[in-house]
Design a protein around this motif. Sequence first.
Motif, PDB file in Angstrom:
ATOM      1  N   GLY A  56      16.342 -12.751  31.438  1.00  9.36           N
ATOM      2  CA  GLY A  56      15.888 -14.114  31.144  1.00  9.36           C
ATOM      3  C   GLY A  56      14.859 -14.573  32.153  1.00  9.36           C
ATOM      4  N   ILE A  57      13.854 -15.258  31.670  1.00  7.53           N
ATOM      5  CA  ILE A  57      12.734 -15.686  32.500  1.00  7.53           C
ATOM      6  C   ILE A  57      13.160 -16.458  33.749  1.00  7.53           C
ATOM      7  N   LYS A  86       3.420 -11.201  35.993  1.00  3.04           N
ATOM      8  CA  LYS A  86       3.163 -12.288  35.040  1.00  3.04           C
ATOM      9  C   LYS A  86       4.458 -12.610  34.305  1.00  3.04           C
ATOM     10  N   ILE A  87       4.650 -13.899  34.079  1.00  8.56           N
ATOM     11  CA  ILE A  87       5.804 -14.359  33.292  1.00  8.56           C
ATOM     12  C   ILE A  87       5.246 -15.191  32.145  1.00  8.56           C
ATOM     13  N   ASN A  88       5.534 -14.776  30.919  1.00  6.34           N
ATOM     14  CA  ASN A  88       5.033 -15.499  29.755  1.00  6.34           C
ATOM     15  C   ASN A  88       6.224 -16.081  28.988  1.00  6.34           C
ATOM     16  N   GLU A 142       6.152 -15.917  25.001  1.00  8.49           N
ATOM     17  CA  GLU A 142       6.479 -14.632  24.373  1.00  8.49           C
ATOM     18  C   GLU A 142       7.762 -14.021  24.937  1.00  8.49           C
ATOM     19  N   ASN A 143       8.393 -14.711  25.919  1.00 11.27           N
ATOM     20  CA  ASN A 143       9.608 -14.230  26.567  1.00 11.27           C
ATOM     21  C   ASN A 143       9.405 -12.834  27.168  1.00 11.27           C
ATOM     22  N   THR A 144       8.264 -12.666  27.873  1.00 11.23           N
ATOM     23  CA  THR A 144       7.961 -11.368  28.463  1.00 11.23           C
ATOM     24  C   THR A 144       7.752 -11.474  29.971  1.00 11.23           C
TER      25      THR A 144
END
Length: 130
Positions: free
Chosen positions: A3-4, A27-29, A32-34
């Motif tokens: 989880g982000i 990078k945390i997006n 897009e939950n990536t």
Amino acid sequence: HKGIPCYTLGQRRGLGISFGKYMYVAKINPNENTITLCDEAHRYIKSVIVDDLNFIAIEKLDQKIKAQVKIRHQAHTISAVLEPISDNKKDTKVKVIFEEKQRLTSPGQSAVFYQEDTVIGGGIISEVIM
């Protein structure tokens, strides 16, 4: 991933996977939950965007200036160029372009601007540019 909220930019430990070399969160997006990872050679940034500005020694930044910038509490200042970015008259931001690439930092951290011993002002890092 877990989880982000469990990750921060530059994080190396607790990624839950082994690559045989150190990997870092680059990078945390959240849309897009990536989570994007990078190796040591790619964890440096050229510049940051700073908003929520508060100027002390000047009324506002209306042209590029050279300054020293601190993006970590206990770090030394870094030579940089401050470039004003204006989306509209109310919402001005500053692009901080470092003289030399810097280790990755996270949005939400403070950036403080100096000229010699004078604090020009500062703000909150809203975006990092690799």
